[in-house]
Design a protein around this motif. Structure first.
Motif, PDB file in Angstrom:
ATOM      1  N   LYS A   1       0.810  -1.218   0.000  1.00 51.75           N
ATOM      2  CA  LYS A   1       0.000   0.000   0.000  1.00 51.75           C
ATOM      3  C   LYS A   1       0.846   1.272   0.000  1.00 51.75           C
ATOM      4  CE  LYS A   1      -4.097  -1.522   2.520  1.00 51.75           C
ATOM      5  NZ  LYS A   1      -4.893  -1.213   3.730  1.00 51.75           N
TER       6      LYS A   1
ATOM      7  N   TRP B   1       0.393   6.797   0.511  1.00 53.40           N
ATOM      8  CA  TRP B   1      -0.253   5.502   0.283  1.00 53.40           C
ATOM      9  C   TRP B   1      -0.858   5.421  -1.117  1.00 53.40           C
ATOM     10  CZ3 TRP B   1      -0.344   2.041   4.428  1.00 53.40           C
ATOM     11  CH2 TRP B   1      -0.031   2.571   5.673  1.00 53.40           C
TER      12      TRP B   1
ATOM     13  N   PRO C   1      -5.066   3.737   4.372  1.00 49.48           N
ATOM     14  CA  PRO C   1      -4.631   2.757   5.373  1.00 49.48           C
ATOM     15  C   PRO C   1      -5.735   2.450   6.383  1.00 49.48           C
ATOM     16  CG  PRO C   1      -3.843   4.919   5.956  1.00 49.48           C
ATOM     17  CD  PRO C   1      -4.516   5.065   4.619  1.00 49.48           C
TER      18      PRO C   1
ATOM     19  N   GLU D   1      -2.854   0.177  10.508  1.00 48.12           N
ATOM     20  CA  GLU D   1      -1.704   0.584   9.704  1.00 48.12           C
ATOM     21  C   GLU D   1      -1.238   1.994  10.065  1.00 48.12           C
ATOM     22  OE1 GLU D   1      -2.640  -2.236   5.848  1.00 48.12           O
ATOM     23  OE2 GLU D   1      -3.488  -0.219   5.926  1.00 48.12           O
TER      24      GLU D   1
END
Length: 91
Positions: A45, A60, A64, A68
């Motif tokens: 990611k 990202w 997330p 995360e």
């Protein structure tokens, strides 16, 4: 083995190379937390991590999860990180 790791950059990295070293340690810390959590998709990611004057910016490919985000907050607040909770997420 995963080879497409995120780009690691820092403001003033030419004059303060320790910023990149710190990000390498923080990245390893966050990866270890994801591994312990059984989250192998975490690394896929990510696109970039950047230290902007003591603020960690995580970029990202996709949003997330809360867990995360927590990996980065814990890593950045740790003794290997900046010792603060200044983390921003961009996607």
């Amino acid at each position: 083995m995963f080879l497409d790791h995120p780009t690691i950059t820092a403001t003033n990295s030419q004059t303060e190379p320790d910023r990149i070293e710190r990000l390498d340690r923080v990245y390893g810390y966050a990866m270890a937390l994801a591994d312990m959590d059984g989250n192998p998709a975490f690394v896929e990611k990510l696109t970039q991590i950047h230290d902007h004057k003591g603020t960690l910016i995580v970029f990202w490919h996709e949003p997330p999860t809360e867990a995360e985000r927590d990996y980065w907050a814990r890593a950045w607040a740790s003794r290997v990180g900046d010792g603060t909770t200044a983390v921003v997420h961009e996607f």
